[in-house]
Every structure is written in structure tokens, then in C-alpha cells.
Design an enzyme around this catalytic site. Structure first.
Site, PDB file in Angstrom:
ATOM      1  N   ASP A 125       1.011  -1.160   0.152  1.00 38.25           N
ATOM      2  CA  ASP A 125       0.215   0.001   0.019  1.00 38.25           C
ATOM      3  C   ASP A 125       0.989   1.191   0.094  1.00 38.25           C
ATOM      4  O   ASP A 125       2.030   1.039   0.185  1.00 38.25           O
ATOM      5  CB  ASP A 125      -1.155  -0.038   1.267  1.00 38.25           C
ATOM      6  CG  ASP A 125      -1.812   1.211   1.252  1.00 38.25           C
ATOM      7  OD1 ASP A 125      -2.342   1.677   0.431  1.00 38.25           O
ATOM      8  OD2 ASP A 125      -1.964   1.700   2.430  1.00 38.25           O
TER       9      ASP A 125
ATOM     10  N   THR B 199      -2.830   1.011  -4.287  1.00 41.28           N
ATOM     11  CA  THR B 199      -3.237   2.282  -3.494  1.00 41.28           C
ATOM     12  C   THR B 199      -4.473   2.758  -3.964  1.00 41.28           C
ATOM     13  O   THR B 199      -5.116   2.586  -5.216  1.00 41.28           O
ATOM     14  CB  THR B 199      -2.299   3.430  -3.573  1.00 41.28           C
ATOM     15  OG1 THR B 199      -2.943   4.562  -2.893  1.00 41.28           O
ATOM     16  CG2 THR B 199      -2.019   3.806  -4.943  1.00 41.28           C
TER      17      THR B 199
ATOM     18  N   ASP C 274      -5.342   5.671  -3.626  1.00 42.04           N
ATOM     19  CA  ASP C 274      -4.970   7.321  -3.908  1.00 42.04           C
ATOM     20  C   ASP C 274      -5.228   7.535  -5.253  1.00 42.04           C
ATOM     21  O   ASP C 274      -5.313   6.687  -6.234  1.00 42.04           O
ATOM     22  CB  ASP C 274      -3.660   7.630  -3.409  1.00 42.04           C
ATOM     23  CG  ASP C 274      -3.835   8.863  -2.259  1.00 42.04           C
ATOM     24  OD1 ASP C 274      -4.720   9.525  -2.308  1.00 42.04           O
ATOM     25  OD2 ASP C 274      -2.952   8.499  -1.551  1.00 42.04           O
TER      26      ASP C 274
ATOM     27  N   ASP D 263      -6.501  -3.107   3.542  1.00 45.77           N
ATOM     28  CA  ASP D 263      -5.129  -3.805   2.966  1.00 45.77           C
ATOM     29  C   ASP D 263      -5.579  -5.391   3.785  1.00 45.77           C
ATOM     30  O   ASP D 263      -4.764  -6.196   3.238  1.00 45.77           O
ATOM     31  CB  ASP D 263      -3.968  -3.206   3.580  1.00 45.77           C
ATOM     32  CG  ASP D 263      -3.776  -1.788   3.291  1.00 45.77           C
ATOM     33  OD1 ASP D 263      -3.981  -1.471   2.023  1.00 45.77           O
ATOM     34  OD2 ASP D 263      -3.207  -1.078   3.836  1.00 45.77           O
TER      35      ASP D 263
END
EC number: 7.6.2.1
Length: 998
Positions: free
Chosen positions: A395, A680, A682, A792
Site C-alpha cells: 500500500d 493504493t 489514492d 489492506d
């Protein structure tokens, strides 16, 4: 449209939407999930039974623990082999000795395994109990009552305080914040550090405030209202539902979306909120995105299991040969079984004990490692997996980075300011608001001052723009409500925190504060800045154009209340801003320079508008937003008409703060041959910048950004474009990845596995686990997953290794092929345990090289990836060595033994023990004092036990010189040639690690 028709249409839409957004629903066991109507504050009015709000991460329960542990042990041939051996001894015709000879070692193995699993299950139970016992406040007809998280039901009205974790999936009804909204931290759900803005249901937020309860009065229980929610699914980014109030005049119907939800595992970042629970237990979004825990078995265990099958096959062949040499006389089929049992010690049960104990020691050493303090080993069955990893999946947020964006660079084209020159920027801002000379015409300023003032004014405009073009809200924290209001009124710096949906926006606002221009207040319609002199500048927010992944920019139109000037500010990625700002010759070059430093670059621009220009724009903008057809296209067209010939003010560079030692660690992993994939939640730009900044890819490697695809044709074209790249890192979004895996799974994985590094952004938790599973299936290599958040967990559980940032062979062929044992009773148990276990077990302390050398030369890790220490070639060599040593010991004892049979037992068994101890010494690379203790202790235990083994060994004979020299000769003949071969091999063909230690 009537309410019934609306609900029918919504139901039909829900059926379609779930099929589209939840392709894993069948495999996740969601076939029974249905939409529901939830009455506010009345859990008893339920249409169906809902699961308890209990979190359970255990592998077993009270009834399945023992059967489950035993099944996981005996489903592999290695363990089943020993169980069958022990059970065979209940048959008199197959018994070779006492029952304890086989059952005691097997019992020791099972007890160790059961205790280890029990300890891990108890730890997991305690963690779950802590979560399920969290106390929350619930609104009821009796007032506010306390309830455990596990006692929360669908329909309950739950109060969640600031910094408290949401216990269940809820609809947001009311907030204490004056601006009528709140922020959530979702890092444990989707891995993003961005704070998500959530809005309450407008109908309930407008209800009359009850003074004695401040804002959470029982008025929510007085209205007749309900929420219609879609069936549970794993999509954490979308929600469809309605809110209905029946006792209103007229009745109120309000649509609900993701902005009105409070998902479980998120944290309230501002204010106090109240919500109605719609999903609990296994129906929670966070639980659906977490896979069930599974029993992991290490590659080493699987390899040993395979070799055991080969040895068993060899035993069958040898047994058949022995019976054939007897011409299959008598009950030959029983003789086959007796020979199988007789030769069974070729696979000693002590190996099972040593493997389990070795894993526990490795786990203990990991916990005690001073270089990784605080490490807790959750599973002690797979620590050796860390030495065979080929793919590391990590991650980003909180794992590679510290969740903190730091401002690094301000570039004005002709001049740039770094962290070491921010005092100059501060000086320019200070002079802009304190010296009246900055308003003087240029003709009245001396030439030398004119240049200085020009730079000063440019810096001032850039800082002002950065302080205004954002969606950050300052909040003031204090112990009491009175103090909080006073702090907000006086804008006290010590009480202020910034709330935003993006950490890089917070870093920009924090930077403007550090250089003198501070954001002190904001609501939906206005913004306040404080100058270095303490003056408050008021701005009216006329329009905001939020950032989207399509536009890659955000803008704001504000009016300066002191001057009446209207200014349009915009910031965005260089790829889109290059066509918006006025022509210049430095933008592209400087953006490239900053990006190569691992910085996320934003281009800031402005445009002054007259009142007439703005009124014309507003009229067209409002009209476009009211359009029924092609609304988004028309709105974008109107905004683009304003985004023309804007003045370029500056470039900003922010950096996601990395965890300590991330860069050298990734460098070591790359040199060791381990490929790193970053998964990720993001945004693409943030993930790409982090990959560059962390040196996930080398400076001379190209990064291929996989364009967004939605169809099979688009995916085919992008894969062809990617196929033409060589030695290129890949960056792809979760949506595009899903399309590629749907139509071109094999082709995509083949190309991705050839990349030096892969970055997958906007990744859902289930996608992370899916990628791990595909890597395991397609490559057959070991994977390790590293993460720090609840999002995760699925990835960590799916990976082979998860990290959370927490000789007897030949006696029977000599003695007329008789199926009788040479060593009986305690001799067998002693050989498998106290006589040889300690030295073999001490090999866990052996090191090929020192840890410092291993970190300095990570290429040594590649030898482990090849699996040479336990290859079939290595196995065959050790089998040949065993046959040689067994033959020497047996025939040597036959050649030298005295008239009594007991003497051959004494000579051969003593030689066997000494050979075992010497072979362990031959294997050791780096001696440890505990190894010497283990060798001497085992030898001492054997010598001491000879006094009690008079049934098998003649005590008087072993005290003679005849015994000593015969044992010495046999042992030397069995071991000395191997020492000579080892010396010659090290001399003429040394291994890689030995070259570094000499």
C-alpha cells in the site's frame, strides 16, 4: 410521480446497478441480500432478519477448532504419513515395537501445533472483542442510552463523537457543525488520506434544535420517517437510496447518495453526528471488502511434503524388492507392510518437530529484532516465506508514506524558492501588506527598486492565489463549547486545524500560513485571510469548480470585499493547464524538472473579471445547470469559455513525506530481484509522484501511464501501445485494470509481470486481493503484501506472507531380508528426539553471511528465489550421502562386531549418533555458541542414557578399547570423505556468499 412508482423504479435500478458494480456478488455470498426499508429509531419495524453487528476475524470457533486444526495438519501427506504409521501399530501383525515408539513423537507434534493455533486464535478473539465492546450513545424513547457496538441494530439512531470510529453503515442525519456538513477519515476503508466531505439529510438537519440536548434532541424520534436503502454490496464509492417523511405537509421525499453515508470503519473528523443504521455485521461495506481468514502453508512445507511422497515411493520399491528376494513366500503382502514400517524412519518424525520449533524460533527472532522494534508475529507457521518472495505488493498511504504532504518548491519562471529560501518569500509577503510604497506607480520607483518590487508583487500574487484556490476549511478545537466559540471568533492559531478532501491542499494552505497569509475562516459563501499585520481580508465565494479526475483542475471565483475586484483563480495539472494559460517558454521545462524530483506539480493561474463579464458568465452557467439533456457537457462548455488566456502565476511542488529508509529499502529489494507493486486507493497523480519520489522506479526508467479504458476495443489498443514499451514501469487505475482483466486477463498479466514495477491507483480492497491471487496463479511465485489499514486486510490475507505495519537403510538386506527392526523401543524415540533434535534444531541460528553483508549485497537473495537449498538435485545428493553412510555404518559394524548380536547394535547406533552430530557440524556455515552446546548436550545425553539401555546395549562392552576404535573407524570412514569433498568444492567452486566472507 407517486411514492410507489418512485420506489418501483428505484428497485429496478438497484437490480441493474448491483449487477454492474458488483461482479463478485455471487462469489462473496451476497445472493440473499435484499433492499430494505429502515424506520428511524424503530429497529423493531424490520422486514427481515439482519445479522448482528459483530466483527469476527477468527479462523475457527469452539466446536470447529480441534477438527479444523487436525484437518489442516493431516490433509498433507507428510503429516498423514506419520498418522498412518502410528495407527498401523494397533494391528498386531504389523507391530514392530511398543506403541509409544510412534505415538509419543506424533503426540508431541500435535500438542505443539494445537497450542500454537490456540494462542493465535485467543489473540484474534481478544482483538475482536475489543472492537465489539466499544461503547456508543443511542437515541431512544427513554433518552440517550449506552450500547455496545455488538448490540447495535438496523434502525438505531447512533451518536458518533469527533475522532470516534463509525460502528456500522449509517445514513447521516444531523451534525453539530454550523456549516451543516462534516468530514470523514477513510484511511481504514479505502486507503486514502483525503478527508471526505459528507452532508446530512436536509430534512432532518433542518429540524428544530432541542436546547437541553444542543442538537441531538429526541425530535428525530417524533417524526414518522424511513430510509429506503439498496441491497448491501461491496461498492464503497456509490450508494442509492431515498429518505421519506410521511407526517410532513406535503410529505418529503429526498434522494440519498454516497454523500449522505457514514460507512463503518471511517472516523468522524469534525463535529458530532447522528445517523440511522442501515447495514450491520457481514453486510457492512468494510466487511464485504475483507476476505475470510485462511490457513496458510509455507512453500518449504509443500516442498518437504513433495519430497516425502518421493521417499515413500522409494520405500514401496525397496519393500517390493525385499519381498521379491524372498520369492514372495508366505503372506508376502503382510511382509510388504512390515518393510514399509521398518524403513519408515527414513523420513524421521523429528523432522516435523524441528520444522515447527524452527518456525517458532524464527518468529521469536523477528519479534526481538532491534531493527524492527514493536513487531508482532501473528502467524508463526510461515516466517521462512520471507526468504522466498518474488513479488512485494505494498500500500502507499501510511506504508511507504507518512500521510503528510510537504510544500517543497515555488517557481515563478525567472526565480524559484526552495525550503532553504522561504524566508525571502515571507519577506516579500510582509512588505506587500506593510509598506505603502507598493502602490506607487512604476515611474516614481527607482530602477533598482523597480525590479525588486516586480518580484515582490509577483510573489505576493502567487501566495494570495494559493491561499484562495482550494476547498480547505479551518476548524477550531478547544476543551469546551464556550472556549471553542471564542477561539473561532478571535481566530486563535493554537486551536486551528485544517480540514480538506486532499492532503496536498492542506499542505499548500499551511505553507501560505508559514509565509504570512493565513486562512482563518470559511463557510459556504465566504473566506477570510489574515495578513502579517493582523488585518482580516474578506472574500465572497461566488463560484467553485471542484477538482474531478476528468478535468484535473479546480477553480474558484471570489470577490474582494475591500476593493470589489472579481478574480477567477485556477490550479491544476500541467497537462491541462498548458492549454489554458498564456503562452510562455518555461512552463513545460520546469514542470518536467520538478516532476523528476518526485514532486507533484500544480500550475496556478488567475484572470480578472469585470462585473459585466461575471454576470454574463453566471447567467449562462445557471442556464446550463438547469438543462435536462447533456447537462454536464453544457456546464463544461460554459466553464471552458472562462478558461482562456489566463495569467500564469506560479508552479507549486509538494512531496508526499516518505517513511524512513523507504528509498534504500526499495533499492535493496530491486537489486535482490524482488519486484514491487504499489496498490493504493489514492489518485493517479499522487501515486505516480510517490513512485518517483520513493525511487520505486529508477531515474532512467520510463513510466507508462495506462489511459483510462471502458470498452474491450479501448483496452486492446492500450495493451498494444503498452506492448511496444521496454523496461517500463506501469501505472494503471483500478477501473481500467478491471476492464483489462475482464477481456484480456492473460495478456495483461503477462505484460505486467515483465515490468520492473507496477502502480495501481484507485484500487478497491477486493481488487488488491484479486491482483495478489492472479500473481500467484499466473507466476507460481511467492507474494508478500504490506499494508497498514483495514482496506489492506484482504490483500494481506490473500498473500503467501502478509505484513501489517504490526540414516538407516540397509540392515534388512544383510540379515536374510528379514522384516525385523535393528533398533527398537527407546532407541527409536531417542534418535528422533533428544539424541539428534537439538543439533538439527540449532541450525536455525546458522547464517551464510552477516546481516550487514546481506543488506550491502542484496543480489544474494536471488539464490534463495531459485530454491537451490531444497531442489531435487540437492535432495538426490543427500539421499546418496545417506545410502553411503548407512552402508558404511552397517557393513562396518558387521565386519567388526563381536560374537554377540547386541554388540552390533552398540557399534552401529553409536556410529549413527556420532555421524549425525558430525554431519550437522559439516552443514554449519557460521558457528554460534548455542550450536556447540547443542552438540555437546546431545552427546552427553546419549552417554548418560547408555546406563539405562542395558536391554539393547552391553554396558561393559562399550567401555572397552575395542568398542572405541571400531566406532571411531566407522565414523571417520562415513564422514571424512564428505569433509574432503566439501573442502575441494569450496576451494574450486565456492558459492557466492563465501566470496564475500573471505
Amino acid at each position: 410521480m407517486s411514492e410507489e412508482n418512485y420506489v418501483d423504479i428505484l428497485k429496478q435500478h438497484l437490480k441493474t446497478s448491483v449487477k454492474k458494480c458488483c461482479p463478485w456478488s455471487r462469489c462473496c455470498g451476497m445472493g440473499d441480500f435484499r433492499p430494505r426499508t429502515v424506520w428511524l429509531g424503530h429497529p423493531e419495524k424490520r422486514e427481515q432478519r439482519y445479522p448482528r453487528n459483530v466483527i469476527n476475524n477468527q479462523k475457527y470457533n469452539f466446536f470447529t477448532f480441534l477438527p479444523g486444526v487436525l484437518f489442516n495438519q493431516f490433509k498433507y501427506f507428510f503429516n498423514l504419513y506419520f498418522l498412518l504409521l502410528a495407527c498401523s501399530q494397533f494391528v498386531n501383525e504389523l507391530r514392530l515395537g511398543a506403541l509409544y515408539t510412534y505415538w509419543v513423537p506424533l503426540g508431541i507434534v500435535l500438542i505443539i501445533t494445537i497450542l500454537r493455533e490456540a494462542v493465535e486464535e485467543i489473540r484474534c478473539y481478544c482483538r475482536d472483542k475489543e472492537v465489539n465492546s466499544q461503547i456508543y450513545s443511542k437515541l431512544s424513547i427513554r433518552g440517550t442510552v449506552k450500547v455496545k457496538s455488538s448490540g447495535i441494530q438496523v434502525g438505531d439512531l447512533i451518536i458518533v463523537e469527533k475522532n470516534q470510529r463509525v460502528p456500522a453503515d449509517m445514513i447521516f442525519l444531523r451534525t453539530s457543525e454550523r456549516n451543516g456538513s462534516c468530514f470523514l477519515r477513510t484511511d481504514q476503508l479505502d486507503g486514502e488520506t483525503d478527508w471526505k466531505l459528507r452532508h446530512p439529510v436536509a430534512c432532518t438537519q433542518r429540524l428544530k434544535v432541542m436546547p437541553h440536548l444542543m442538537f441531538l434532541g429526541d425530535d428525530l424520534l417524533q417524526i414518522r420517517s424511513y430510509v429506503y436503502a439498496e441491497e448491501p454490496n461491496i461498492d464503497i464509492h456509490n450508494f442509492i437510496g431515498t429518505f421519506t417523511r410521511e407526517d410532513g405537509d406535503p410529505p418529503v421525499n429526498e434522494s440519498l447518495s454516497i454523500e449522505n453515508t457514514l460507512w463503518a470503519s471511517t472516523v468522524i473528523a469534525s463535529g458530532t453526528v447522528v445517523g440511522v443504521v442501515i447495514y450491520t455485521g457481514k453486510e457492512l461495506r468494510s466487511v464485504m471488502n475483507t476476505s475470510d481468514p485462511r490457513h496458510k502453508v509455507g512453500l518449504f512445507d509443500l516442498e518437504v511434503n513433495c519430497l516425502t511422497k518421493i521417499l515413500f515411493g522409494a520405500l514401496v520399491v525397496v519393500s517390493l524388492v525385499m519381498v521379491a528376494l524372498q520369492h514372495f513366500a508366505g503372506r508376502w503382502y503382510l511382509q510388504i507392510f512390515r518393510f514399509l514400517l521398518l524403513f519408515s524412519n527414513i523420513v524421521p518424525i523429528s523432522l516435523r518437530v524441528n520444522l515447527d520449533m524452527g518456525k517458532m524460533v524464527f518468529s521469536w527472532m523477528i519479534r526481538r529484532d532491534s531493527k524492527i522494534p514493536g513487531t508482532v508475529v501473528r502467524a508463526s507457521t510461515i516466517p521462512e516465506q520471507l526468504g522466498r518472495i518474488s513479488y512485494l505488493l505494498t500500500d502507499k498511504t501510511g506504508t511507504l508514506t507518512q500521510n503528510e504532504m510537504v510544500f517543497r518548491r515555488l517557481h515563478l519562471g525567472t526565480v524559484a524558492y526552495g525550503m532553504d529560501s522561504m524566508d525571502e518569500v515571507q519577506s516579500h509577503v510582509f512588505s506587500a501588506y506593510t509598506q505603502p510604497s507598493h502602490d506607487l506607480p512604476a515611474s516614481r520607483v527607482p530602477a533598482a527598486t523597480k525590479v525588486r518590487k516586480t518580484i515582490s508583487s509577483r510573489v505576493h500574487e502567487a501566495v494570495k492565489a494559493i491561499a484562495l484556490v482550494h476547498c480547505v476549511t479551518p476548524a477550531y478545537e478547544a476543551n469546551g463549547v464556550t472556549d471553542q466559540a471564542e477561539a473561532e471568533q478571535h481566530y486563535e492559531d493554537t486551536c486551528r486545524v485544517y480540514q480538506a478532501a486532499s492532503p496536498d491542499e492542506v499542505s499548500l494552505v499551511q505553507w501560505t500560513e508559514s509565509v504570512g497569509l493565513t486562512l482563518v475562516g470559511r463557510d459556504q459563501n465566504s473566506m477570510q485571510l489574515r495578513t502579517p499585520s493582523g488585518q482580516i481580508l474578506n472574500f465572497t465565494i461566488l463560484q467553485i469548480f471542484p477538482f474531478t479526475y476528468v478535468s484535473k483542475r479546480m477553480g474558484i471565483i471570489v470577490r474582494d470585499e475591500s476593493t470589489g475586484e472579481i478574480t477567477f483563480y485556477m490550479k491544476g495539472a500541467d497537462v491541462v493547464m498548458a492549454g489554458i494559460v498564456q503562452y510562455n517558454d518555461w512552463l513545460e521545462e520546469e514542470c518536467g524538472n520538478m516532476a523528476r524530483e518526485g514532486l507533484r506539480v500544480l500550475v496556478v493561474s488567475k484572470k480578472s473579471l469585470t462585473e459585466e463579464q461575471y454576470q454574463d458568465f453566471e447567467a449562462r452557467y445557471v442556464q446550463a445547470k438547469l438543462s435536462v439533456h447533456d447537462r454536464s457537457l453544457k456546464v463544461a462548455t460554459v466553464i471552458e469559455s472562462l478558461e482562456m488566456e489566463m495569467e500564469l502565476l506560479c508552479l507549486t511542488g509538494v512531496e508526499d513525506q516518505l517513511q524512513a529508509d523507504v528509498r534504500p529499502t526499495l533499492e535493496i529489494l530491486r537489486n535482490a530481484g524482488i519486484k514491487v507493486w504499489m496498490l493504493t486507493g489514492d489518485k493517479l497523480e499522487t501515486a505516480t509522484c510517490t513512485a518517483k519520489n520513493a525511487h520505486l522506479v529508477t531515474r532512467n526508467q520510463e513510466i507508462h501511464i495506462f489511459n483510462s479504458v471502458t470498452t474491450r476495443g479501448e483496452a486492446h489498443l492500450e495493451l498494444n501501445a503498452f506492448r511496444r514499451k521496454h523496461d517500463c514501469a506501469l501505472v494503471i487505475s483500478g477501473d481500467s485494470l478491471e476492464v483489462c482483466l475482464k477481456f484480456y486477463e492473460y495478456e495483461f498479466m503477462e505484460l505486467a509481470c515483465q515490468c520492473p514495477a507496477v502502480v495501481c491507483c484507485r484500487c478497491a480492497p477486493t481488487q488488491k486481493a484479486q491482483i495478489v491471487r492472479l500473481l500467484q496463479e499466473r507466476t507460481g511465485k511467492l507474494t508478500c503484501a504490506v499494508g497498514d489499514g483495514g482496506n489492506d486486510v484482504s490483500m494481506i490475507q490473500e498473500a503467501d506472507c502478509g505484513v501489517g505495519v504490526e540414516g538407516k537403510a540397509v540392515f534388512s538386506s544383510v540379515f536374510y531380508f528379514a522384516s525385523v527392526p535393528l533398533y527398537q523401543g527407546f532407541l527409536i524415540i531417542g534418535y528422533s528426539t533428544i539424541y539428534t533434535m537439538f543439533p538439527v534444531f540449532s541450525l536455525v541460528l546458522d547464517k551464510d553471511v552477516k546481516s550487514e553483508v546481506a543488506m550491502l549485497y542484496p543480489e544474494l537473495y536471488k539464490d534463495l528465489l531459485k530454491g537451490r537449498p531444497l531442489s531435487f538435485k540437492t535432495f538426490l545428493i543427500w539421499v546418496l550421502i545417506s545410502i553411503y553412510q548407512g552402508s558404511i555404518i552397517m557393513y562396518g559394524a558387521l565386519l567388526l562386531f563381536e560374537s554377540e548380536f547386541v554388540h552390533i547394535v552398540a557399534i552401529s547406533f553409536t556410529s549413527l549418533i556420532l555421524t549425525e552430530l558430525l554431519m550437522v557440524a559439516l552443514t554449519i556455515q557460521t558457528w554460534h555458541w548455542l550450536m556447540i552446546v547443542a552438540e555437546l548436550l546431545s552427546l552427553a545425553c546419549y552417554i548418560a542414557s547408555l546406563v539405562f539401555l542395558h536391554e539393547f546395549i552391553d554396558v561393559y562392552f562399550i567401555a572397552t578399547m575395542s568398542f572405541l576404535w571400531k566406532v571411531t573407524v566407522i565414523t571417520l570412514v562415513s564422514c571424512l570423505p564428505l569433509y574432503i569433498l566439501k573442502y575441494l568444492r569450496r576451494r574450486f567452486s565456492p558459492p557466492n556468499y563465501s566470496k564475500l566472507t573471505t
